[in-house]
Motif scaffolding. Structure first.
Motif, PDB file in Angstrom:
ATOM      1  N   PRO A   9       0.824  -1.215   0.000  1.00 43.73           N
ATOM      2  CA  PRO A   9       0.000   0.000   0.000  1.00 43.73           C
ATOM      3  C   PRO A   9       0.858   1.264   0.000  1.00 43.73           C
ATOM      4  CG  PRO A   9      -0.640  -1.485   1.799  1.00 43.73           C
ATOM      5  CD  PRO A   9       0.608  -2.039   1.183  1.00 43.73           C
ATOM      6  N   ARG A  51      -8.098   5.828  -2.912  1.00 42.67           N
ATOM      7  CA  ARG A  51      -8.134   4.416  -3.307  1.00 42.67           C
ATOM      8  C   ARG A  51      -8.210   4.285  -4.824  1.00 42.67           C
ATOM      9  NH1 ARG A  51     -11.171   0.774  -5.188  1.00 42.67           N
ATOM     10  NH2 ARG A  51     -13.053   2.038  -5.218  1.00 42.67           N
ATOM     11  N   ALA A  56      -4.499   0.491  -2.690  1.00 39.26           N
ATOM     12  CA  ALA A  56      -4.470   0.447  -1.227  1.00 39.26           C
ATOM     13  C   ALA A  56      -3.605   1.585  -0.690  1.00 39.26           C
ATOM     14  CB  ALA A  56      -3.917  -0.895  -0.752  1.00 39.26           C
TER      15      ALA A  56
END
Length: 176
Positions: A9, A51, A56
């Protein structure tokens, strides 16, 4: 079976800053670039835009760079030129990036119609697409989506609410 992403992420810092029109959420990267600026009452929308643009995202509390906070405070105190000093970086499609970069070229105290913006980026028939890109701009105020208005000069759509758009334009000297 759902496809699982193995991509790490994106890690961004999240800071909050009081302004005359609410608490601003400042999302910055490790290099100190502004990645998102939105309002605490629209945090869910901001997280969804992050997002969509980055996949992520891991947001953790981290103060925004002092220079960025100073520039934003200066803007809200009336020194409109301070926004030019805020370093920013965006993801998004090439078309979105083209629109967002063009937004940064609209001088404070002026407005532009969606049609004029489409013409400015050499895509005069892309008025609706400009509207969609403007609506998904992750960096409110600094990339001044509030400066886009309807063809008749009317205030239309602003992700932070029309009252904020009205305040920002009046703050910049535009009568609305």
């Amino acid at each position: 079976m759902p496809v699982r992403s193995t991509k790490t992420p994106e890690r961004f810092g999240l800071d909050r800053m009081a302004t005359p029109i609410g608490i601003a959420l400042l999302v910055t990267d490790a290099e100190g670039n502004l990645r998102a600026l939105d309002w605490d009452d629209y945090e869910h929308r901001m997280r969804e835009l992050l997002r969509l643009h980055y996949g992520a995202v891991d947001l953790s509390h981290r103060p925004a760079p002092a220079g960025m906070r100073t520039a934003l405070s200066g803007y809200f105190e009336g020194d409109l030129g301070q926004l030019a000093g805020v370093a920013w970086r965006v993801a998004g499609t090439p078309f979105q990036q083209k629109v967002w970069t063009a937004l940064a070229q609209i001088p404070a105290g002026t407005t532009m119609s969606y049609g004029a913006m489409a013409a400015r980026i050499a895509m005069p028939k892309a008025i609706r697409a400009v509207g969609h890109a403007n609506g998904s701009n992750p960096i409110s105020v600094v990339l001044p989506c509030h400066r886009l208005v309807g063809a008749d000069g009317s205030l239309v759509k602003y992700g932070g609410g029309l009252e904020r758009k009205r305040w920002l334009l009046r703050h910049e000297g535009v009568e609305v």
